[in-house]
Design an enzyme around this catalytic site. Structure first.
Site, mmCIF file in Angstrom:
data_model
loop_
_atom_site.group_PDB
_atom_site.id
_atom_site.type_symbol
_atom_site.label_atom_id
_atom_site.label_comp_id
_atom_site.label_asym_id
_atom_site.label_seq_id
_atom_site.Cartn_x
_atom_site.Cartn_y
_atom_site.Cartn_z
ATOM 1 N N ALA A 123 -7.291 -7.899 1.564
ATOM 2 C CA ALA A 123 -8.589 -8.063 0.914
ATOM 3 C C ALA A 123 -8.575 -7.440 -0.476
ATOM 4 C CB ALA A 123 -9.683 -7.425 1.764
ATOM 5 N N HIS A 128 0.825 -1.203 0.000
ATOM 6 C CA HIS A 128 0.000 0.000 0.000
ATOM 7 C C HIS A 128 0.858 1.251 0.000
ATOM 8 C CE1 HIS A 128 -2.418 3.291 1.615
ATOM 9 N NE2 HIS A 128 -3.436 2.679 1.019
#
Length: 120
Positions: free
Chosen positions: A69, A9
């Protein structure tokens, strides 16, 4: 020949860079060509890392998201950042998801806290 692109991320906190380097080094025990890229905040970007793999002669890039996810970053942002990579096959692995091996790590963390709290 294929290369592995580890996708993280990213964060405004510098330690994310260190985490990326450490995970990439762990993967290099299993795969010859490993690069890492960030969705946002840090460098290199996913695009830059993919271009580096392509310049090393890979014809396939296997993207491995270090995400839990399949949210917006997985479904939209990662593919969008890879759009400009031409002449290389892009394959995207699933996110980590729910996995018993992760539960084992979490269990160990709980046990570590419990052990350390009994010492204080």
């Amino acid at each position: 020949m294929y290369g592995v692109l580890l996708v993280l991320h990213g964060s405004k906190i510098k330690e994310w860079q260190d985490v990326a380097i450490q995970y990439a080094n762990l993967l290099r025990k299993y795969f010859d060509l490993v690069e890492y890229g960030f969705i946002e905040f840090n460098q290199p970007s996913i695009t830059e890392a993919a271009k580096k793999l392509a310049s090393n002669g890979v014809d396939t890039i296997i993207v491995v998201p270090l995400l839990f996810a399949a949210g917006t970053h997985f479904k939209r942002d990662i593919p969008k950042q890879l759009e400009e990579i031409k002449g290389v096959k892009i394959m995207i692995a699933e996110p980590i998801g729910v996995d018993e091996r992760i539960a084992e790590i979490l269990k160990e963390r709980v046990e570590e806290v419990l052990r350390s709290s009994t010492r204080s």
